[in-house]
Design a protein around this motif. Structure first.
Motif, short mmCIF file in Angstrom:
data_model
loop_
_atom_site.label_atom_id
_atom_site.label_comp_id
_atom_site.label_asym_id
_atom_site.label_seq_id
_atom_site.Cartn_x
_atom_site.Cartn_y
_atom_site.Cartn_z
N ILE A 58 1.05 -1.21 -0.26
CA ILE A 58 0.58 0.06 -0.24
C ILE A 58 0.95 1.33 -0.01
CG2 ILE A 58 -1.71 1.39 1.32
CD1 ILE A 58 -2.84 -1.44 2.33
N THR A 59 0.68 1.77 -0.83
CA THR A 59 1.35 3.20 -0.58
C THR A 59 0.57 4.88 0.04
OG1 THR A 59 0.37 4.04 -3.04
CG2 THR A 59 1.92 2.89 -3.33
N LEU A 60 1.42 5.63 0.41
CA LEU A 60 0.69 6.67 1.43
C LEU A 60 1.41 7.99 1.02
CD1 LEU A 60 0.98 4.91 4.59
CD2 LEU A 60 -1.05 5.37 3.18
N PRO A 61 1.29 9.09 1.04
CA PRO A 61 1.81 10.32 0.89
C PRO A 61 2.43 10.35 2.12
CG PRO A 61 -0.91 10.89 1.50
CD PRO A 61 -0.87 9.27 0.71
N GLU A 62 3.70 11.69 1.91
CA GLU A 62 4.75 11.13 2.77
C GLU A 62 4.49 11.64 4.04
OE1 GLU A 62 8.31 13.30 0.76
OE2 GLU A 62 8.32 11.22 -1.03
N ALA A 129 -4.10 2.67 -3.47
CA ALA A 129 -3.17 3.57 -3.34
C ALA A 129 -4.19 4.40 -1.88
CB ALA A 129 -3.31 4.91 -4.42
N VAL A 130 -3.02 4.74 -0.59
CA VAL A 130 -4.81 6.09 0.20
C VAL A 130 -4.08 7.36 -0.03
CG1 VAL A 130 -4.26 6.12 2.78
CG2 VAL A 130 -4.46 3.92 2.21
N ASP A 131 -5.13 7.83 -0.10
CA ASP A 131 -4.51 9.86 -0.29
C ASP A 131 -4.60 10.19 1.82
OD1 ASP A 131 -4.29 9.71 -2.75
OD2 ASP A 131 -6.71 9.55 -3.25
N ARG A 132 -6.01 9.70 2.03
CA ARG A 132 -6.25 10.77 3.53
C ARG A 132 -6.34 9.32 4.42
NH1 ARG A 132 -10.06 14.81 4.35
NH2 ARG A 132 -8.83 14.91 5.84
N PHE A 133 -5.92 9.70 5.80
CA PHE A 133 -5.63 8.51 6.55
C PHE A 133 -5.45 8.71 7.93
CE2 PHE A 133 -4.39 4.02 8.40
CZ PHE A 133 -6.11 3.76 8.76
N GLU A 134 -6.40 9.64 8.58
CA GLU A 134 -6.01 10.43 9.82
C GLU A 134 -7.47 10.96 10.21
OE1 GLU A 134 -4.16 12.10 6.58
OE2 GLU A 134 -5.83 13.55 6.45
N ASP A 144 -9.71 7.83 3.34
CA ASP A 144 -9.99 7.47 1.62
C ASP A 144 -8.80 7.28 0.70
OD1 ASP A 144 -10.54 8.86 -1.60
OD2 ASP A 144 -9.97 10.69 -0.70
N ALA A 145 -9.02 5.98 -0.31
CA ALA A 145 -8.09 5.33 -0.86
C ALA A 145 -8.33 4.89 -2.39
CB ALA A 145 -8.13 4.31 -0.34
N ARG A 146 -8.11 4.83 -2.83
CA ARG A 146 -8.44 4.42 -4.76
C ARG A 146 -7.54 3.61 -4.70
NH1 ARG A 146 -4.90 7.10 -7.61
NH2 ARG A 146 -3.87 8.21 -5.68
N TRP A 147 -8.27 2.29 -5.24
CA TRP A 147 -7.14 0.82 -5.95
C TRP A 147 -8.12 0.29 -7.08
CZ3 TRP A 147 -11.78 -2.68 -5.58
CH2 TRP A 147 -12.74 -2.70 -4.83
N VAL A 148 -7.30 -1.10 -7.40
CA VAL A 148 -7.87 -1.75 -8.61
C VAL A 148 -7.45 -2.73 -8.43
CG1 VAL A 148 -7.22 0.39 -10.27
CG2 VAL A 148 -5.42 -1.17 -9.43
N ILE A 149 -8.01 -3.72 -8.60
CA ILE A 149 -8.07 -5.98 -8.93
C ILE A 149 -7.48 -5.73 -10.46
CG2 ILE A 149 -8.63 -7.75 -8.66
CD1 ILE A 149 -11.30 -6.54 -6.84
N LEU A 150 -5.79 -6.19 -10.20
CA LEU A 150 -5.20 -6.34 -11.35
C LEU A 150 -5.56 -7.58 -11.93
CD1 LEU A 150 -3.52 -4.24 -9.97
CD2 LEU A 150 -2.41 -4.11 -12.77
N ASN A 151 -5.54 -8.43 -12.81
CA ASN A 151 -5.15 -9.78 -14.06
C ASN A 151 -3.88 -10.15 -13.41
OD1 ASN A 151 -4.25 -12.04 -15.00
ND2 ASN A 151 -6.95 -11.43 -16.12
#
Length: 209
Positions: A58-62, A129-134, A144-151
């Motif tokens: 999972i990715t987060l803002p710095e 990809a998490v944009d907010r977590f606070e 607030d998270a954007r996410w995808v499922i990939l083959n």
């Protein structure tokens, strides 16, 4: 310059040894460390022939990717506590918890974090990809998270979605905040698991194409 008698030198050394040295952390309160936790395991044995799911890191803002737990003190101001911290890097903790939650929710033990040493190719991969977590100024935990499922074979996106969640912080202190953050992460895991469950097994999907 006359030298000091040996006895006087010893007295000076003993006096210096008695002076406390201000080492970092010696006089401060002990730090409180927190972790996010997964859903409890069910008594039913997970299926070993379910979909194979790989969960990317999972990715987060710095500003979130740090030991301190972040709260908003104003529209453009952040606040932290020197005594309340994450026990491990937050991205690693979140990734592991989501993977374990998916294993519980999908009823399979074929969920693992990526990269993995397993030779088996995942049927599907999840990237978040998490944009907010606070904590907000209104005493809510927000995720607030954007996410995808990939083959897993072609790496083509089969599902793209976004989850925005808030949970009230019920109580004072960081323990209540972390509990609310854990609640939103569990809800995110449920959203992802729901979309994975709606997908056909990859071999079936490929044979029908």
């Amino acid at each position: 310059m006359p030298s000091l008698p040996r006895r006087s030198i010893l007295k000076l050394l003993m006096a210096a040894a008695a002076v406390p040295i201000g080492l970092p952390g010696c006089s401060s309160a002990p730090q409180r460390l927190y972790v996010l936790t997964p859903l409890p395991r069910q008594t039913v044995t997970p299926q070993r022939n379910g979909r194979s799911i790989g969960v990317q890191a999972i990715t987060l803002p710095e500003y979130l990717d740090r030991p301190e737990i972040i709260s908003h003190a104003g529209p453009n101001e952040l606040a932290t506590s020197p005594d309340d911290r994450w026990a491990e890097p937050l991205p690693a903790n979140m990734t592991r918890v989501v993977a374990e939650n998916l294993s519980v929710l999908l009823g399979t033990d074929r969920v693992h974090t990526l990269p993995s040493r397993r030779e088996e190719e995942a049927d599907y991969e999840v990237a978040i990809a998490v944009d907010r977590f606070e904590r907000t100024t209104t005493d809510n935990s927000v995720l607030d998270a954007r996410w995808v499922i990939l083959n897993g074979g072609t790496q083509k996106v089969v599902v793209s979605n976004r989850t925005r969640l808030t949970a009230p912080v019920s109580g004072d202190g960081y323990a209540a905040l972390v509990a609310a953050m854990n609640e939103t992460l569990t809800a995110l895991s449920r959203d992802v698991a729901k979309d994975i469950a709606n997908l056909r097994p990859r071999k079936t999907a490929q044979s029908g194409s």
